[in-house]
Design a protein around this motif. Structure first.
Motif, short mmCIF file in Angstrom:
data_model
loop_
_atom_site.label_atom_id
_atom_site.label_comp_id
_atom_site.label_asym_id
_atom_site.label_seq_id
_atom_site.Cartn_x
_atom_site.Cartn_y
_atom_site.Cartn_z
N ASP A 15 0.83 -1.21 0.00
CA ASP A 15 0.00 0.00 0.00
C ASP A 15 0.86 1.25 0.00
OD1 ASP A 15 -2.25 -1.60 0.02
OD2 ASP A 15 -2.66 -1.32 2.16
N CYS A 16 1.93 1.26 0.81
CA CYS A 16 2.83 2.42 0.85
C CYS A 16 3.49 2.63 -0.50
CB CYS A 16 3.88 2.26 1.94
SG CYS A 16 3.25 2.53 3.61
N PHE A 17 3.90 1.52 -1.14
CA PHE A 17 4.52 1.64 -2.46
C PHE A 17 3.55 2.28 -3.45
CE2 PHE A 17 5.35 0.33 -6.76
CZ PHE A 17 6.71 0.55 -6.89
N THR A 18 2.33 1.77 -3.47
CA THR A 18 1.33 2.29 -4.41
C THR A 18 1.03 3.76 -4.15
OG1 THR A 18 0.35 0.10 -4.63
CG2 THR A 18 -1.03 1.96 -5.28
N ALA A 24 4.14 10.57 -6.03
CA ALA A 24 5.37 11.07 -6.64
C ALA A 24 5.18 11.32 -8.14
CB ALA A 24 6.51 10.09 -6.41
N THR A 25 4.44 10.45 -8.80
CA THR A 25 4.17 10.64 -10.22
C THR A 25 3.35 11.91 -10.45
OG1 THR A 25 4.26 8.27 -10.63
CG2 THR A 25 3.09 9.60 -12.27
N LEU A 45 8.42 9.76 0.48
CA LEU A 45 7.04 9.42 0.78
C LEU A 45 6.91 7.97 1.24
CD1 LEU A 45 5.29 11.18 -2.23
CD2 LEU A 45 5.21 11.89 0.17
N PHE A 46 7.61 7.06 0.58
CA PHE A 46 7.56 5.65 0.94
C PHE A 46 8.12 5.44 2.36
CE2 PHE A 46 9.40 1.35 1.07
CZ PHE A 46 8.29 0.60 0.78
N ASP A 47 9.27 6.05 2.64
CA ASP A 47 9.88 5.91 3.97
C ASP A 47 8.97 6.47 5.05
OD1 ASP A 47 12.09 4.71 2.84
OD2 ASP A 47 13.37 6.50 2.98
N ASP A 48 8.36 7.61 4.80
CA ASP A 48 7.43 8.20 5.78
C ASP A 48 6.23 7.30 6.01
OD1 ASP A 48 9.05 10.39 6.12
OD2 ASP A 48 7.80 11.77 4.96
#
Length: 53
Positions: A15-18, A24-25, A45-48
């Protein structure tokens, strides 16, 4: 077979990846960013997301 905890962790990462990828896109398109900068935004964003879930 994965435990419920492992499956839950996988779902959070997926979910975080998506979410990070989509955001980001969109940000990259709005601000006309190059791919490297867009990837940096994705990483942040992913790390957060991972840290907060």
């Amino acid at each position: 077979m994965a435990s419920n905890q492992e499956q839950g962790a996988f779902e959070v990462k997926k979910d975080c990846f998506t979410l990070a990828n989509n955001a980001a896109t969109a940000i990259g398109q709005i601000y006309n960013m190059d791919h490297e900068t867009e990837y940096y935004v994705f990483e942040q964003l992913f790390d957060d997301c991972i840290a907060n879930n």
